[in-house]
Design a protein around this motif. Structure first.
Motif, short mmCIF file in Angstrom:
data_model
loop_
_atom_site.label_atom_id
_atom_site.label_comp_id
_atom_site.label_asym_id
_atom_site.label_seq_id
_atom_site.Cartn_x
_atom_site.Cartn_y
_atom_site.Cartn_z
N MET A 86 -0.57 3.46 -2.99
CA MET A 86 -1.59 4.44 -3.30
C MET A 86 -1.74 5.35 -2.10
O MET A 86 -2.19 4.92 -1.03
N SER A 87 -1.31 6.59 -2.25
CA SER A 87 -1.42 7.56 -1.17
C SER A 87 -2.48 8.59 -1.56
O SER A 87 -3.23 8.39 -2.52
N ASN A 88 -2.57 9.69 -0.83
CA ASN A 88 -3.51 10.74 -1.21
C ASN A 88 -2.99 12.11 -0.79
O ASN A 88 -1.96 12.22 -0.09
N THR A 89 -3.68 13.15 -1.22
CA THR A 89 -3.16 14.51 -1.07
C THR A 89 -3.00 14.99 0.37
O THR A 89 -2.19 15.90 0.60
N PRO A 90 -3.72 14.48 1.37
CA PRO A 90 -3.42 14.91 2.74
C PRO A 90 -1.99 14.61 3.20
O PRO A 90 -1.60 15.02 4.29
N ALA A 91 -1.22 13.93 2.36
CA ALA A 91 0.21 13.79 2.64
C ALA A 91 0.86 15.16 2.79
O ALA A 91 1.87 15.30 3.50
N LEU A 92 0.29 16.17 2.14
CA LEU A 92 0.85 17.52 2.21
C LEU A 92 0.76 18.11 3.61
O LEU A 92 1.50 19.04 3.95
N VAL A 93 -0.14 17.57 4.45
CA VAL A 93 -0.26 18.03 5.84
C VAL A 93 -0.01 16.88 6.81
O VAL A 93 -0.46 16.89 7.95
N ASP A 94 0.74 15.88 6.34
CA ASP A 94 1.14 14.73 7.16
C ASP A 94 -0.05 13.94 7.69
O ASP A 94 0.00 13.36 8.78
N GLU A 95 -1.13 13.87 6.91
CA GLU A 95 -2.30 13.09 7.29
C GLU A 95 -2.74 12.18 6.15
O GLU A 95 -3.93 11.92 5.97
N ALA A 96 -1.78 11.64 5.42
CA ALA A 96 -2.10 10.77 4.29
C ALA A 96 -2.63 9.43 4.76
O ALA A 96 -2.39 8.99 5.87
N MET A 97 -3.36 8.79 3.87
CA MET A 97 -3.67 7.37 4.00
C MET A 97 -2.99 6.67 2.84
O MET A 97 -3.35 6.90 1.68
N SER A 98 -1.96 5.90 3.14
CA SER A 98 -1.18 5.22 2.09
C SER A 98 -1.36 3.72 2.22
O SER A 98 -1.07 3.14 3.28
N ALA A 99 -1.85 3.08 1.16
CA ALA A 99 -2.00 1.63 1.12
C ALA A 99 -0.86 1.05 0.30
O ALA A 99 -0.56 1.54 -0.78
N ILE A 100 -0.21 0.01 0.82
CA ILE A 100 0.94 -0.57 0.14
C ILE A 100 0.70 -2.05 -0.13
O ILE A 100 0.04 -2.74 0.65
N SER A 101 1.25 -2.51 -1.25
CA SER A 101 1.10 -3.91 -1.65
C SER A 101 2.43 -4.42 -2.20
O SER A 101 3.13 -3.71 -2.92
N ALA A 102 2.75 -5.66 -1.87
CA ALA A 102 4.00 -6.27 -2.31
C ALA A 102 3.83 -6.91 -3.68
O ALA A 102 2.80 -7.55 -3.96
#
Length: 272
Positions: free
Chosen positions: A120-136
């Motif tokens: 689950m990421s978010n739109t600040p990925a567009l400016v390289d400031e995303a918060m991405s949570a990952i789960s296995a």
């Protein structure tokens, strides 16, 4: 794991899929090790021209790559997996960017023991400031998580969470940018009401928001401590905070984020 060792297919190169592609290229991933899929030929041609990558059909891309990044809308995932699932060779890493869909959704539709990582990421990925949570998922290993982190690192920060927390992540950081934009809208309107030109009010609020966020990140102090440092007894900020509390703004945020969490669960149930 070194960039370029793994061939990556971004299946569904919309806004977020394209963001992943551009991030990988910035991180040094060779264009020859990236493929994408797109619904329309004009979109496919744009991706080829802009990024120098190969654009294939869904099945071809799934068979050509070692890592499949699924970036379609959640409601389109069942149709996609019905198309590619029977033709995906075993052992591919599947990274899902489909909001709300659990790893089990993919595991049921792909070859046995397919490793799946949910993001689950978010739109600040567009400016390289995303918060991405990952789960296995059930079959994803530490190496699969490390590779996913390597792919996402150019886009911002990553955090590992148990999959049981992903709906809460969706409500908090996935939807979170919209809450801040909403707050900026409200504060800008307040500035206009107080007699400021719209652009002046906007610039004041945006820079204040940016500075406050950096203070929280760099200082390591709790938000309450930073707020108290600005809130002098009997001062202007104290009056403002009192009004926010009188209008139950804190409670409204709690209710809103809980509602977003519940909606994420509903969406997942409707697709499954």
């Amino acid at each position: 794991m070194n960039p370029g060792v793994h061939k990556v297919a971004v299946i569904g190169a919309g806004k977020m899929g394209e963001t992943i592609l551009s991030g990988l290229l910035r991180a040094g991933w060779p264009a020859g090790e990236l493929v994408a899929t797109a619904r329309r030929e004009d979109r496919a041609e744009q991706l080829r021209t802009q990024y120098g990558i190969e654009v294939l059909g869904n099945v071809e891309a799934a068979q050509a790559a070692d890592v499949l990044v699924i970036a379609v809308k959640p409601q389109d995932a069942p149709t996609l997996l019905a198309e590619i699932g029977p033709k995906v060779p075993a052992g591919k890493l599947v990274v899902s960017l489909c909001a709300g869909l659990p790893t089990s959704f993919f595991e049921k539709r792909l070859p046995d023991e397919t490793p799946v990582v949910r993001v689950m990421s978010n739109t600040p990925a567009l400016v390289d400031e995303a918060m991405s949570a990952i789960s296995a998922g059930s079959h994803a290993t530490a190496q699969h998580l490390e590779l996913t982190e390597e792919m996402l690192s150019p886009l911002g920060k990553t955090l590992r969470v148990p999959e049981s927390q992903q709906d809460a992540v969706t409500a908090l950081s996935g939807s979170g940018p919209a809450y801040f934009f909403y707050l900026v809208e409200a504060m800008t309107d307040a500035g206009i009401l107080l007699g400021l030109p719209r652009q002046v009010a906007h610039d004041l609020v945006v820079q204040t928001a940016l500075g406050a966020a950096l203070m929280m990140r760099e200082s390591g102090d709790r938000p309450v401590a930073l707020r108290e440092a600005v809130t002098s007894p009997g001062g202007t900020t104290t009056s403002a905070i009192r009004e926010l509390e009188n209008h139950r703004v804190r409670a409204a945020f709690l209710d809103a984020i809980e509602a977003a969490r519940d909606r994420a669960r509903q969406l997942a149930a409707s697709v499954d």
